[in-house]
Design an enzyme around this catalytic site. Structure first.
Site, PDB file in Angstrom:
ATOM      1  N   LYS A  73     -14.228 124.062  12.072  1.00 51.17           N
ATOM      2  CA  LYS A  73     -13.054 124.405  11.873  1.00 51.17           C
ATOM      3  C   LYS A  73     -13.021 125.922  11.363  1.00 51.17           C
ATOM      4  O   LYS A  73     -13.916 126.669  11.404  1.00 51.17           O
ATOM      5  CB  LYS A  73     -12.220 123.443  11.252  1.00 51.17           C
ATOM      6  N   GLU A 120      -9.719 111.959  20.155  1.00 49.97           N
ATOM      7  CA  GLU A 120      -9.488 112.226  18.842  1.00 49.97           C
ATOM      8  C   GLU A 120      -8.087 111.851  18.675  1.00 49.97           C
ATOM      9  O   GLU A 120      -7.271 112.646  18.963  1.00 49.97           O
ATOM     10  CB  GLU A 120      -9.811 113.621  18.671  1.00 49.97           C
ATOM     11  N   HIS A 133      -8.784 121.207  21.586  1.00 48.01           N
ATOM     12  CA  HIS A 133      -8.672 120.587  20.274  1.00 48.01           C
ATOM     13  C   HIS A 133      -6.985 120.200  19.719  1.00 48.01           C
ATOM     14  O   HIS A 133      -6.258 121.268  19.920  1.00 48.01           O
ATOM     15  CB  HIS A 133      -9.359 121.168  19.096  1.00 48.01           C
ATOM     16  N   SER A 179     -12.139 111.533  11.213  1.00 51.61           N
ATOM     17  CA  SER A 179     -12.887 110.947  10.053  1.00 51.61           C
ATOM     18  C   SER A 179     -13.747 110.045  10.182  1.00 51.61           C
ATOM     19  O   SER A 179     -14.279 109.205   9.603  1.00 51.61           O
ATOM     20  CB  SER A 179     -11.533 110.153   9.309  1.00 51.61           C
ATOM     21  N   GLY A 236      -8.866 114.174   9.840  1.00 50.83           N
ATOM     22  CA  GLY A 236      -8.870 114.871   8.513  1.00 50.83           C
ATOM     23  C   GLY A 236      -7.987 113.937   7.695  1.00 50.83           C
ATOM     24  O   GLY A 236      -7.766 114.194   6.579  1.00 50.83           O
ATOM     25  N   GLU A 293      -5.568 120.611  16.947  1.00 56.35           N
ATOM     26  CA  GLU A 293      -4.931 121.500  16.350  1.00 56.35           C
ATOM     27  C   GLU A 293      -4.746 122.748  17.060  1.00 56.35           C
ATOM     28  O   GLU A 293      -3.514 123.541  16.755  1.00 56.35           O
ATOM     29  CB  GLU A 293      -5.893 122.032  15.134  1.00 56.35           C
ATOM     30  N   ASN A 343     -17.778 120.097  13.969  1.00 56.58           N
ATOM     31  CA  ASN A 343     -16.793 121.026  14.275  1.00 56.58           C
ATOM     32  C   ASN A 343     -16.368 121.564  12.751  1.00 56.58           C
ATOM     33  O   ASN A 343     -15.612 120.783  12.079  1.00 56.58           O
ATOM     34  CB  ASN A 343     -15.583 120.476  14.835  1.00 56.58           C
TER      35      ASN A 343
HETATM   36  P1  PGA Z   1     -12.235 115.202  11.011  1.00 54.10           P
HETATM   37  O1  PGA Z   1     -12.035 116.003  12.149  1.00 54.10           O
HETATM   38  O2  PGA Z   1     -13.627 114.600  11.049  1.00 54.10           O
HETATM   39  O3  PGA Z   1     -12.205 116.042   9.782  1.00 54.10           O
HETATM   40  O4  PGA Z   1     -11.218 113.911  10.822  1.00 54.10           O
HETATM   41  C1  PGA Z   1     -12.442 115.614  13.430  1.00 54.10           C
HETATM   42  C2  PGA Z   1     -12.091 117.037  14.212  1.00 54.10           C
HETATM   43  O5  PGA Z   1     -10.753 117.386  14.127  1.00 54.10           O
HETATM   44  O6  PGA Z   1     -12.721 117.326  15.263  1.00 54.10           O
END
Ligand code: PGA
Length: 250
Positions: free
Chosen positions: A11, A166, A94, A212, A172, A96, A9
């Site tokens: 982003k 998640e 997601h 992560s 992140g 976010e 992903n």
């Molecule tokens: P990350 O993000 O691997 O940077 O923690 C995962 C995601 O938000 O899909």
């Protein structure tokens, strides 16, 4: 046996030239992968990514879509539009998007239905906040999100839905759920699906872990009984790191 799905992903990262060079580098590194390899890229990279990935085993996905097919929705992109250019996957709900763009469970449900109407494979995200985890509500939150997301889908559609667990506090953050915690959460989601749609459906649904995930922890997470893949943010931006996750079993 569920075939693992490892999805990146990106982003809001990567310009078209960066997308082209990343995919060009990645393709030979993952060509022997046992899992399904997917990159979910920004809209502006979709076309370039699809062309670059042609003839490879890398599948391309979007990160969002609108639930209507067309109309006066300035700035939105529909499932029909994604399908028309050859996109195969789409991330839906997601955290976010839920957090910064006010996406609700109801919108997530409509988007999943629209994805299926356009033969796109949805990767549906669920996850709890740190506060919810600390107050012991994590499993209620994620099973509830799952139930609402899947509401009204046929058994076949549920079978073809990818769920990404998640935990918001791990995204992140450099902080990963322990493999036991992540597996337990994925198991709870599967149990909920079994309760509503039957064990046969639940046994076939792909449930990914995200938050992560990186080369250092991927193997341990991906070898857990109920974790069928990963949704990877930061570590999917570079071919060298993403490749190590895809090839975790080599
Ligand atoms: P990350 O993000 O691997 O940077 O923690 C995962 C995601 O938000 O899909």
């Amino acid at each position: 046996m569920r075939r693992k799905v490892i999805a990146g992903n990106w982003k809001m990262n990567m310009l078209p030239n960066e997308a082209i060079s990343m995919i060009t580098n990645l393709a030979p590194m993952v060509k022997e992968a046992d899992c399904e390899v997917v990159l979910c890229v920004p809209y502006t990279d979709l076309f370039y990514s699809l062309l670059t990935a042609q003839g490879t085993n890398i599948k391309i996905g979007a990160q969002n879509m609108h639930f209507e097919e067309k109309g006066a929705y300035t700035g939105e992109v529909s499932g029909k539009m994604l399908k028309a250019i050859g996109v195969e996957y789409v991330i839906i709900g997601h955290s976010e998007r839920r957090q910064y763009f006010a996406e609700t469970d109801e919108m997530v449900n409509k988007k999943i239905k629209a994805a299926f109407a356009n033969e796109l494979k949805p990767i549906v995200c669920v996850g709890e906040t740190l506060e919810e985890r600390e107050s012991g509500k994590a499993f209620d939150i994620i099973t509830n999100q799952t139930q609402k997301a899947l509401d009204g889908l046929t058994n076949e559609q549920v079978t073809n839905t990818i769920i990404a667990y998640e935990p918001i506090w791990a995204i992140g953050a450099g902080k990963t759920a322990t493999s036991q915690d992540a597996n337990e959460a994925c198991k709870k989601i599967r149990e909920k699906i079994a309760e509503i749609y039957g064990q046969n459906v639940a046994d076939r649904v792909i449930i990914q872990y995200g938050g992560s995930m990186k080369p250092e922890n991927a193997k341990e997470l991906l070898e857990m009984t109920d974790i069928d893949g990963g949704l990877i943010g930061g570590a999917s931006l570079k071919a060298e790191t993403f490749e190590k996750i895809v090839n975790y079993n080599k």
